[in-house]
Design a protein around this motif. Structure first.
Motif, PDB file in Angstrom:
ATOM      1  N   ALA A  21      75.421  84.633  11.776  1.00  0.00           N
ATOM      2  CA  ALA A  21      75.141  85.446  13.455  1.00  0.00           C
ATOM      3  C   ALA A  21      75.128  84.177  14.056  1.00  0.00           C
ATOM      4  N   ALA A  22      74.572  82.883  13.592  1.00  0.00           N
ATOM      5  CA  ALA A  22      74.379  81.720  14.361  1.00  0.00           C
ATOM      6  C   ALA A  22      76.081  81.193  14.639  1.00  0.00           C
ATOM      7  N   GLN A  23      76.906  81.652  13.978  1.00  0.00           N
ATOM      8  CA  GLN A  23      78.376  81.290  14.553  1.00  0.00           C
ATOM      9  C   GLN A  23      79.017  81.986  15.298  1.00  0.00           C
ATOM     10  N   ILE A  24      78.460  83.180  15.781  1.00  0.00           N
ATOM     11  CA  ILE A  24      78.946  84.071  16.606  1.00  0.00           C
ATOM     12  C   ILE A  24      78.552  83.717  17.928  1.00  0.00           C
ATOM     13  N   ASP A  25      79.336  83.680  18.636  1.00  0.00           N
ATOM     14  CA  ASP A  25      79.009  83.465  20.120  1.00  0.00           C
ATOM     15  C   ASP A  25      78.810  84.728  20.859  1.00  0.00           C
ATOM     16  N   ASP A  26      79.571  85.793  20.687  1.00  0.00           N
ATOM     17  CA  ASP A  26      79.649  86.725  21.532  1.00  0.00           C
ATOM     18  C   ASP A  26      78.145  87.915  21.059  1.00  0.00           C
ATOM     19  N   PRO A  27      77.394  87.922  22.072  1.00  0.00           N
ATOM     20  CA  PRO A  27      76.318  88.757  22.106  1.00  0.00           C
ATOM     21  C   PRO A  27      76.638  90.283  21.760  1.00  0.00           C
ATOM     22  N   GLU A  28      77.661  90.496  22.412  1.00  0.00           N
ATOM     23  CA  GLU A  28      78.195  91.846  21.971  1.00  0.00           C
ATOM     24  C   GLU A  28      78.434  92.400  20.589  1.00  0.00           C
ATOM     25  N   ALA A  29      78.689  91.224  19.896  1.00  0.00           N
ATOM     26  CA  ALA A  29      78.819  91.459  18.378  1.00  0.00           C
ATOM     27  C   ALA A  29      77.587  91.672  17.404  1.00  0.00           C
ATOM     28  N   LEU A  30      76.527  91.291  18.067  1.00  0.00           N
ATOM     29  CA  LEU A  30      75.451  91.018  17.423  1.00  0.00           C
ATOM     30  C   LEU A  30      74.124  91.838  17.935  1.00  0.00           C
ATOM     31  N   PRO A  31      73.400  92.510  17.088  1.00  0.00           N
ATOM     32  CA  PRO A  31      72.394  93.415  17.542  1.00  0.00           C
ATOM     33  C   PRO A  31      71.227  92.438  17.875  1.00  0.00           C
ATOM     34  N   GLU A  32      70.263  93.002  18.486  1.00  0.00           N
ATOM     35  CA  GLU A  32      69.281  92.181  19.402  1.00  0.00           C
ATOM     36  C   GLU A  32      68.770  91.368  18.749  1.00  0.00           C
TER      37      GLU A  32
END
Lengths: 69, 295, 69, 69, 69, 69, 69
Positions: free
Chosen positions: B280-291
């Motif tokens: 998750a730390a590698q993912i920039d898009d907040p849309e892609a991640l749960p809160e």
């Protein structure tokens, strides 16, 4: 680790972590599911508090070898 | 035999003195020659008293000591080369290293007088002399100390060697040292050599580096532990480490293989959770991640 | 390490860690059992708290479990 | 963990880590062997380099020796 | 550990680490020598490079010498 | 180090670390004993707390970095 | 979290991490799948080296205390 991941998905959704549910998830990912591992996983998780295990993981900086007490 | 012959050539009191010395020498495992140069007799008495119980100090004429050592033989004659100046014989049943240590420890500092030879380098240490500014700063500089006036007093800016070992102290230096209260001499019984159980030791051999021995012991113990564990030869001291090693290995295998074992589950779950967070730390898009995984 | 692993198995099952039991386990694994090593292990374990030794190992992060399967 | 230890013994002796061998070792330790766990273990170890995993464990002080002061 | 120390003395002197020599050294120290422990030690050291095993921290990644069978 | 090992054997057995005992142990290992070294060791050990040194060594994994040959 | 776990399962099985596959896995776990989130995750993972990320986390924090006795 896919069996563990599957268990954790079920844990998140609140579904029971049983053989059927695990098998369904793994099947959907086209894992060649081994029944024995599913069984063993269910048995192994019986007395484990998943939430607690997750919290402890979060409490320890990943990667950093925590100094033993 | 030789003793018989010598008795004819020397006076009776000397004979008795030698006999007495010989007898004394026979009582001890270790015999040494100590330098007693410059020790006033009253202080010598005190030192002798302090040694009571561990060592015996005998002072006699050098010729008689020669004679006594010669008479005993057994290697003690090797000590004769150390007789010279003001010396005494010292006997102990202690370990010679212990004797050396005791003698060194009992040495006291003493002022040095003009005309005396420095036994070691004389150093005026860095620091505040506590003296008010005055001509003394010049005297200090004159003998070679790096002195100056600072914060209202005379200070020595760095450790200053003002005389090297073997050089003679002059009036000016003796005076400065006296003013500063520096006592560069070590006064005491100075062991020149010891003959112990067939082995002749000189002072440099008698000075032990205890820390080095301690380090050697630690290294030896650690090495033995390593060997015991690496060779899997369990001892009472290492079997715990071996069990721990085995348990650690099983755990490592269990985690890598994601073995479905109750004991491993908490760690496997932690591992999975850690992986999710790492990914998750590698993912920039907040849309892609749960809160809960958003920064 | 097979002798140590055998002791650890017995410890888990709660069986006594004695020469016979160790030898049985090792025999079953077709280890060419050396009686002296079994004896030495039993002797070394005499005054040791096995649980404690194992738990201490468990408290330490397992070495970087790199490549996931 | 007795199943894992059993696998490690076999690994040391060079014997194959299969159901029969594992069961033998565990039987000898009087473990009440669960076939599915044995199966699951064999399956889980299939793709793992045991030597490597064992060596990685050694990266951590065994017995929980604290970091040198 | 006295048995291990005895082996290390022999190793330093270059004498063979066999039962007789070990027993002699331990006898001289008035150890009540247990034959089985001597045998076990000789067996354990058989294939071990002692220099390397002594120097290698027991808890450090095994390059090779770490886990001799 | 053979002199130190000999002292450690005596320390383990509880025997006095004196010249005679050290010499006996070293003789048994056919060390060409230097009396002066024995004497020095005995004297030095008077000021060393062997137990402490032993504990210190046990607490710290020796060898430091992995240096497999 | 379940979306990310689903991605990790696919990563383990070697299946492509695309919308269909993720949706299948999540469906099987009876997750009420949000299409936009699946899209976003697939897009976000396009530029991520999953293996690397996973390995970085692999220095496992020990949940030592949680281990069942």
């Amino acid at each position: 680790m896919e069996y563990v991941y599957a268990a954790l998905i079920l844990n998140e959704t609140g579904a029971e972590i049983n053989e059927d549910n695990l098998t369904n998830v793994l099947d959907a990912a086209e894992v060649d599911v081994e029944e024995s591992r599913v069984k063993a996983l269910v048995a192994a998780l019986e007395d484990v508090d998943i939430e607690e295990a997750v919290e402890q993981a979060a409490a320890v900086p990943a990667g950093g070898a925590a100094a033993p007490a | 035999m030789s003793a018989e012959r010598k008795t004819e050539t020397i006076p009776q009191w000397k004979k008795e003195e030698v006999d007495d010395l010989v007898e004394t020498l026979g009582e001890y495992d270790s015999v040494g020659i100590v330098d007693i140069t410059g020790i006033p007799s009253r202080q010598l008495q005190k030192m002798r008293a302090n040694l009571h119980g561990t060592a015996e100090l005998r002072v006699s004429r050098n010729t008689l000591m020669h004679r006594a050592l010669d008479e005993v033989q057994d290697g003690l004659e090797d000590l004769e080369q150390y007789i010279g100046g003001q010396v005494g014989l010292i006997g102990t049943n202690d370990n010679p290293f212990a004797l050396y240590k005791q003698l060194e420890a009992s040495k006291t500092a003493a002022p040095i007088n003009a005309g005396e030879v420095a036994p070691n380098d004389i150093v005026i240490p860095e620091g505040d002399t506590g003296m008010d500014p005055g001509q003394f700063v010049g005297e200090l500089q004159a003998v070679g100390a790096e002195a100056r006036i600072q914060e209202g007093s005379i200070q020595v800016m760095a450790d200053s060697t003002v005389l090297e070992a073997g050089e003679t102290v002059d009036d000016q230096l003796a005076n400065v040292l006296g003013e500063l209260g520096i006592e560069p001499k070590e006064v005491g019984l100075d062991l020149r050599a010891v003959f112990a159980d067939g082995v002749l030791f000189e002072p440099e051999e008698l000075e032990l580096d205890v820390e080095e021995y301690q380090a050697d012991i630690e290294a030896a113990v650690a090495g033995a532990r390593n060997l015991s564990i690496n060779a899997v030869y369990p001892t009472a001291q290492t079997v715990s480490a071996l069990l721990g090693k085995g348990a650690g290995e099983a755990k490592s295998v269990g985690l890598q293989a994601a073995i479905e074992d109750e004991e491993l589950m908490p760690d496997l779950i932690s591992k999975a959770d850690g992986q999710v967070r790492a990914l998750a730390a590698q993912i920039d898009d907040p849309e892609a991640l749960p809160e809960e995984l958003q920064d």
